[in-house]
Scaffold this motif. Sequence first.
Motif, PDB file in Angstrom:
ATOM      1  N   GLU A  30      -7.862  17.047 -13.541  1.00 43.75           N
ATOM      2  CA  GLU A  30      -6.975  17.970 -13.538  1.00 43.75           C
ATOM      3  C   GLU A  30      -6.632  18.258 -12.156  1.00 43.75           C
ATOM      4  O   GLU A  30      -5.221  18.248 -11.929  1.00 43.75           O
ATOM      5  CB  GLU A  30      -7.460  19.115 -14.423  1.00 43.75           C
ATOM      6  CG  GLU A  30      -7.375  18.861 -15.913  1.00 43.75           C
ATOM      7  CD  GLU A  30      -8.223  20.302 -16.474  1.00 43.75           C
ATOM      8  OE1 GLU A  30      -8.551  21.219 -15.728  1.00 43.75           O
ATOM      9  OE2 GLU A  30      -8.226  20.127 -17.756  1.00 43.75           O
ATOM     10  N   TRP A  31      -7.586  18.282 -11.166  1.00 46.61           N
ATOM     11  CA  TRP A  31      -7.160  18.657  -9.851  1.00 46.61           C
ATOM     12  C   TRP A  31      -6.397  17.520  -9.260  1.00 46.61           C
ATOM     13  O   TRP A  31      -5.459  17.659  -8.513  1.00 46.61           O
ATOM     14  CB  TRP A  31      -8.498  18.799  -9.171  1.00 46.61           C
ATOM     15  CG  TRP A  31      -9.141  20.012  -9.388  1.00 46.61           C
ATOM     16  CD1 TRP A  31      -8.858  21.121  -9.873  1.00 46.61           C
ATOM     17  CD2 TRP A  31     -10.777  20.165  -9.449  1.00 46.61           C
ATOM     18  NE1 TRP A  31      -9.873  22.130 -10.150  1.00 46.61           N
ATOM     19  CE2 TRP A  31     -10.808  21.372  -9.560  1.00 46.61           C
ATOM     20  CE3 TRP A  31     -11.733  19.372  -9.049  1.00 46.61           C
ATOM     21  CZ2 TRP A  31     -12.399  21.846  -9.924  1.00 46.61           C
ATOM     22  CZ3 TRP A  31     -13.174  19.721  -8.927  1.00 46.61           C
ATOM     23  CH2 TRP A  31     -13.285  20.958  -9.463  1.00 46.61           C
ATOM     24  N   ARG A  32      -6.822  16.270  -9.621  1.00 44.21           N
ATOM     25  CA  ARG A  32      -6.264  15.116  -8.905  1.00 44.21           C
ATOM     26  C   ARG A  32      -5.042  14.870  -9.551  1.00 44.21           C
ATOM     27  O   ARG A  32      -4.128  14.266  -8.880  1.00 44.21           O
ATOM     28  CB  ARG A  32      -7.233  13.862  -9.316  1.00 44.21           C
ATOM     29  CG  ARG A  32      -6.601  12.590  -8.573  1.00 44.21           C
ATOM     30  CD  ARG A  32      -7.818  11.720  -8.882  1.00 44.21           C
ATOM     31  NE  ARG A  32      -7.792  10.247  -8.025  1.00 44.21           N
ATOM     32  CZ  ARG A  32      -6.785   9.220  -8.398  1.00 44.21           C
ATOM     33  NH1 ARG A  32      -6.124   9.535  -9.484  1.00 44.21           N
ATOM     34  NH2 ARG A  32      -7.100   8.321  -7.655  1.00 44.21           N
ATOM     35  N   ASN A  33      -4.532  15.369 -10.823  1.00 45.73           N
ATOM     36  CA  ASN A  33      -3.261  15.069 -11.388  1.00 45.73           C
ATOM     37  C   ASN A  33      -2.250  16.192 -10.985  1.00 45.73           C
ATOM     38  O   ASN A  33      -0.990  16.148 -11.304  1.00 45.73           O
ATOM     39  CB  ASN A  33      -3.349  14.960 -12.926  1.00 45.73           C
ATOM     40  CG  ASN A  33      -3.897  13.851 -13.266  1.00 45.73           C
ATOM     41  OD1 ASN A  33      -3.808  12.586 -12.641  1.00 45.73           O
ATOM     42  ND2 ASN A  33      -4.906  13.750 -14.263  1.00 45.73           N
ATOM     43  N   THR A  40      -7.905  16.448  -3.628  1.00 36.46           N
ATOM     44  CA  THR A  40      -8.836  15.429  -3.949  1.00 36.46           C
ATOM     45  C   THR A  40      -9.108  14.437  -2.966  1.00 36.46           C
ATOM     46  O   THR A  40      -8.348  13.858  -2.078  1.00 36.46           O
ATOM     47  CB  THR A  40      -8.543  14.998  -5.443  1.00 36.46           C
ATOM     48  OG1 THR A  40      -7.251  14.460  -5.302  1.00 36.46           O
ATOM     49  CG2 THR A  40      -8.545  16.048  -6.387  1.00 36.46           C
ATOM     50  N   ALA A  41     -10.193  13.376  -3.232  1.00 36.95           N
ATOM     51  CA  ALA A  41     -10.591  12.203  -2.758  1.00 36.95           C
ATOM     52  C   ALA A  41      -9.723  11.219  -2.445  1.00 36.95           C
ATOM     53  O   ALA A  41      -9.702  10.521  -1.559  1.00 36.95           O
ATOM     54  CB  ALA A  41     -11.996  11.720  -2.973  1.00 36.95           C
ATOM     55  N   ASP A  68     -14.282   9.478  -5.958  1.00 32.99           N
ATOM     56  CA  ASP A  68     -13.204   9.433  -6.637  1.00 32.99           C
ATOM     57  C   ASP A  68     -13.150   8.423  -7.874  1.00 32.99           C
ATOM     58  O   ASP A  68     -13.008   8.846  -9.028  1.00 32.99           O
ATOM     59  CB  ASP A  68     -11.923   9.010  -6.010  1.00 32.99           C
ATOM     60  CG  ASP A  68     -10.476   9.195  -6.464  1.00 32.99           C
ATOM     61  OD1 ASP A  68     -10.324  10.383  -7.128  1.00 32.99           O
ATOM     62  OD2 ASP A  68      -9.934   8.044  -6.755  1.00 32.99           O
ATOM     63  N   GLU A  69     -13.719   7.257  -7.633  1.00 36.60           N
ATOM     64  CA  GLU A  69     -13.797   6.233  -8.628  1.00 36.60           C
ATOM     65  C   GLU A  69     -14.845   6.618  -9.714  1.00 36.60           C
ATOM     66  O   GLU A  69     -14.584   6.460 -11.048  1.00 36.60           O
ATOM     67  CB  GLU A  69     -14.592   4.801  -8.079  1.00 36.60           C
ATOM     68  CG  GLU A  69     -13.659   4.124  -7.341  1.00 36.60           C
ATOM     69  CD  GLU A  69     -14.201   2.970  -6.425  1.00 36.60           C
ATOM     70  OE1 GLU A  69     -15.438   2.753  -6.683  1.00 36.60           O
ATOM     71  OE2 GLU A  69     -13.315   2.401  -5.864  1.00 36.60           O
ATOM     72  N   GLU A  70     -15.910   7.410  -9.357  1.00 38.22           N
ATOM     73  CA  GLU A  70     -17.094   7.890 -10.242  1.00 38.22           C
ATOM     74  C   GLU A  70     -16.415   8.957 -11.500  1.00 38.22           C
ATOM     75  O   GLU A  70     -16.467   9.109 -12.420  1.00 38.22           O
ATOM     76  CB  GLU A  70     -18.187   8.318  -9.776  1.00 38.22           C
ATOM     77  CG  GLU A  70     -19.154   8.863 -10.609  1.00 38.22           C
ATOM     78  CD  GLU A  70     -19.926   7.740 -11.025  1.00 38.22           C
ATOM     79  OE1 GLU A  70     -20.533   7.993 -12.220  1.00 38.22           O
ATOM     80  OE2 GLU A  70     -20.098   6.545 -10.893  1.00 38.22           O
ATOM     81  N   LEU A  71     -15.566   9.957 -10.726  1.00 42.42           N
ATOM     82  CA  LEU A  71     -14.975  11.079 -11.361  1.00 42.42           C
ATOM     83  C   LEU A  71     -13.851  10.521 -12.134  1.00 42.42           C
ATOM     84  O   LEU A  71     -13.467  11.707 -13.020  1.00 42.42           O
ATOM     85  CB  LEU A  71     -14.805  12.043 -10.486  1.00 42.42           C
ATOM     86  CG  LEU A  71     -16.352  12.736  -9.862  1.00 42.42           C
ATOM     87  CD1 LEU A  71     -16.083  13.913  -9.168  1.00 42.42           C
ATOM     88  CD2 LEU A  71     -17.244  12.915 -10.839  1.00 42.42           C
ATOM     89  N   MET A  72     -13.059   9.563 -11.732  1.00 42.17           N
ATOM     90  CA  MET A  72     -11.797   9.396 -12.512  1.00 42.17           C
ATOM     91  C   MET A  72     -12.222   8.690 -13.930  1.00 42.17           C
ATOM     92  O   MET A  72     -11.721   8.566 -14.924  1.00 42.17           O
ATOM     93  CB  MET A  72     -11.001   8.563 -11.915  1.00 42.17           C
ATOM     94  CG  MET A  72     -10.196   9.396 -10.838  1.00 42.17           C
ATOM     95  SD  MET A  72      -9.230  10.903 -11.468  1.00 42.17           S
ATOM     96  CE  MET A  72      -8.009  10.008 -12.669  1.00 42.17           C
TER      97      MET A  72
END
Length: 72
Positions: A30-33, A40-41, A68-72
């Motif tokens: 949600e933060w990344r979008n 975000t990272a 970023d890869e892990e949390l996406m």
Amino acid sequence: QGVNIPFLFNTYNNYSKFNKKEEIKKSYREWRNRTENRFTADLCIGCKICEENCPQGIRISEVLKELDEELM
């Protein structure tokens, strides 16, 4: 670039330690979008200025990419 390194490292530590993985992933996505107030990272451009100033010698740009890869 607006990356909130301390907050993201804390989030990643919580992701690694506690049994709230899906909740943390959902929040991160949600933060990344967001279109505004992003931190975000994925905003990291790999300039490594933060690494030059890190007293712990952490390879921040690598950790941010992994996070970023892990949390996406």
